[in-house]
Design a protein around this motif. Sequence first.
Motif, short mmCIF file in Angstrom:
data_model
loop_
_atom_site.label_atom_id
_atom_site.label_comp_id
_atom_site.label_asym_id
_atom_site.label_seq_id
_atom_site.Cartn_x
_atom_site.Cartn_y
_atom_site.Cartn_z
N HIS A 1 46.84 -11.76 94.17
CA HIS A 1 47.29 -12.79 95.12
C HIS A 1 46.17 -13.80 95.40
CE1 HIS A 1 51.28 -11.26 96.04
NE2 HIS A 1 50.77 -10.05 95.87
N VAL A 2 44.93 -13.32 95.39
CA VAL A 2 43.80 -14.25 95.61
C VAL A 2 43.66 -15.16 94.38
CG1 VAL A 2 41.30 -14.39 95.98
CG2 VAL A 2 42.62 -12.62 97.15
N VAL A 3 43.76 -14.58 93.19
CA VAL A 3 43.66 -15.41 91.97
C VAL A 3 44.75 -16.48 92.00
CG1 VAL A 3 44.03 -15.37 89.47
CG2 VAL A 3 42.54 -13.67 90.52
N ARG A 4 45.99 -16.09 92.30
CA ARG A 4 47.09 -17.06 92.30
C ARG A 4 46.82 -18.17 93.32
NH1 ARG A 4 50.59 -13.84 92.92
NH2 ARG A 4 51.32 -13.65 90.80
N GLU A 5 46.39 -17.79 94.53
CA GLU A 5 46.10 -18.78 95.58
C GLU A 5 45.07 -19.81 95.08
OE1 GLU A 5 47.53 -18.83 98.60
OE2 GLU A 5 46.26 -20.37 99.52
N PHE A 6 44.00 -19.32 94.45
CA PHE A 6 42.93 -20.21 94.02
C PHE A 6 43.34 -21.05 92.80
CE2 PHE A 6 38.81 -19.66 96.24
CZ PHE A 6 39.24 -18.81 97.24
N VAL A 7 44.02 -20.42 91.85
CA VAL A 7 44.41 -21.16 90.63
C VAL A 7 45.36 -22.31 91.00
CG1 VAL A 7 45.80 -20.97 88.52
CG2 VAL A 7 44.01 -19.29 88.98
N LEU A 8 46.31 -22.02 91.90
CA LEU A 8 47.31 -23.05 92.24
C LEU A 8 46.74 -24.10 93.20
CD1 LEU A 8 50.54 -20.87 92.63
CD2 LEU A 8 49.84 -22.25 90.66
N LYS A 9 45.91 -23.64 94.13
CA LYS A 9 45.43 -24.58 95.15
C LYS A 9 44.26 -25.44 94.67
CE LYS A 9 44.03 -24.62 100.00
NZ LYS A 9 43.69 -23.79 101.16
N TYR A 10 43.49 -24.91 93.71
CA TYR A 10 42.29 -25.64 93.28
C TYR A 10 42.33 -25.88 91.76
CZ TYR A 10 40.77 -24.11 97.88
OH TYR A 10 40.70 -23.88 99.23
N PRO A 11 43.18 -26.81 91.30
CA PRO A 11 43.27 -27.03 89.85
C PRO A 11 41.94 -27.47 89.23
CG PRO A 11 44.68 -28.56 91.09
CD PRO A 11 44.12 -27.62 92.08
N ALA A 12 41.04 -28.03 90.05
CA ALA A 12 39.76 -28.48 89.49
C ALA A 12 38.76 -27.33 89.35
CB ALA A 12 39.18 -29.58 90.36
N TYR A 13 39.06 -26.19 89.94
CA TYR A 13 38.15 -25.03 89.77
C TYR A 13 38.50 -24.30 88.48
CZ TYR A 13 36.90 -24.90 94.83
OH TYR A 13 36.46 -25.17 96.10
N LYS A 14 37.46 -23.71 87.89
CA LYS A 14 37.72 -22.77 86.78
C LYS A 14 37.68 -21.37 87.40
CE LYS A 14 35.49 -21.24 82.52
NZ LYS A 14 34.32 -21.45 81.65
N ILE A 15 38.82 -20.69 87.33
CA ILE A 15 38.92 -19.35 87.94
C ILE A 15 38.83 -18.30 86.85
CG2 ILE A 15 40.36 -17.79 89.32
CD1 ILE A 15 39.39 -20.31 90.87
N ILE A 16 37.81 -17.47 86.94
CA ILE A 16 37.67 -16.38 85.96
C ILE A 16 38.04 -15.06 86.64
CG2 ILE A 16 36.11 -15.13 84.43
CD1 ILE A 16 34.38 -17.64 84.31
#
Length: 349
Positions: free
Chosen positions: A16-31
């Motif tokens: 759920h944290v990954v989804r929140e960050f991936v969708l909310k911060y498209p400019a971040y690279k989420i690993i």
Amino acid sequence: MKTILITGGAGFIGSHVVREFVLKYPAYKIINLDALTYAGNLENLKDIEDLPNYHFIKADIVDAKQVLEIFEKHQPEGVIHLAAESHVDRSITNPLEFVMTNVIGTVNLLNAAKHSWKGKYEGKRFHHVSTDEVFGALGDEGFFTETTKYDPHSPYSASKASSDHFVRAYHDTYGLPIVLTNCSNNYGPNHFPEKLIPLCIHNILNNKPLPIYGDGKYTRDWLFVIDHAKAIDLVFHEGKNGDSYNVGGFNEWKNIDLVKELCKQMDEKLGRPLGTSEQLITFVKDRPGHDLRYAIDATKMNKELGWKPSVTFEEGLSITIDWFLANQKWLDNVTSGDYQNYYNNQYSH
Ligand SMILES: Cc1cn([C@H]2C[C@H](O)[C@@H](COP(=O)(O)OP(=O)(O)O[C@H]3O[C@H](C)C(=O)[C@H](O)[C@H]3O)O2)c(=O)[nH]c1=O
């Protein structure tokens, strides 16, 4: 571009944290770094796995060399550390596994962050996600605050308390920029069916007993997992360096009352006569060292960061049950593994 390493991102809270960050911060690279143990499941992230800012690395945080190589290669500016062995009952039968992942794994990550950040801490942050169980057990009164003394009882909570201390020690000793969150019991979609709520949903669907430990009067505070993910986003971005924040639902339930509420909602949703599921309730041998009550005071989260739960428990539970009813294949897949044997043998050695 900011690179954020999220550990345990294939697990329940982590996904759920990954989804929140991936969708909310498209400019971040989420690993998403995950060992894919029995509780990690990439199915949890199917809806976002093809997005360009999402990346997955299969790795075990217990492997110090591998962790260091990942930091050297990807140079994350932020770490959100959720990878953990989390089930109290498992920690009673296999404490060492909890020491390895929760303590050694955390220290490996801290070392890798310290090494790769090389004292240049501007814009860097290590967010450690922990539990209210580090504070021990409450009687009928009172709440855990951020200043409550640690008093862990289970091997699980002892391992999480130790990891919290290491995170603070790296802040105090080496100046590592850190924040901590201590949360109450999460529930919601993708919850692994070893925990009370998804276990009962699974057992109601399969007409199996609903095991209630002891007298069922043990009390927990329940937090909807998506609210928790939003709290982590807030603390990661706006929390004070070195501080910890308690995240709870202001939502206490005795286990037996919670299971009865769950049975009621399940009967309604399945169109069965009220009382059908309750007949499955079975009182069983208590968990050794079972903490009577956890209750979190989340005032600091509210006052300093403006966070509060977005759903009532009844709403959150309804969303959760609907998700499980719509995803019975997910449930069947995760319950077909070896862990079922573990249940049958619980506390037998
Ligand atoms: C699995 C099970 C549990 N229980 C009781 C034991 C607890 O009093 C309560 C919730 O148990 P559960 O194992 O779901 O969760 P906790 O032991 O409270 O711990 C959970 O919440 C904290 C914050 C974490 O940090 C843990 O990682 C997380 O597992 O129901 C039963 O009565 N029957 C059962 O079959």
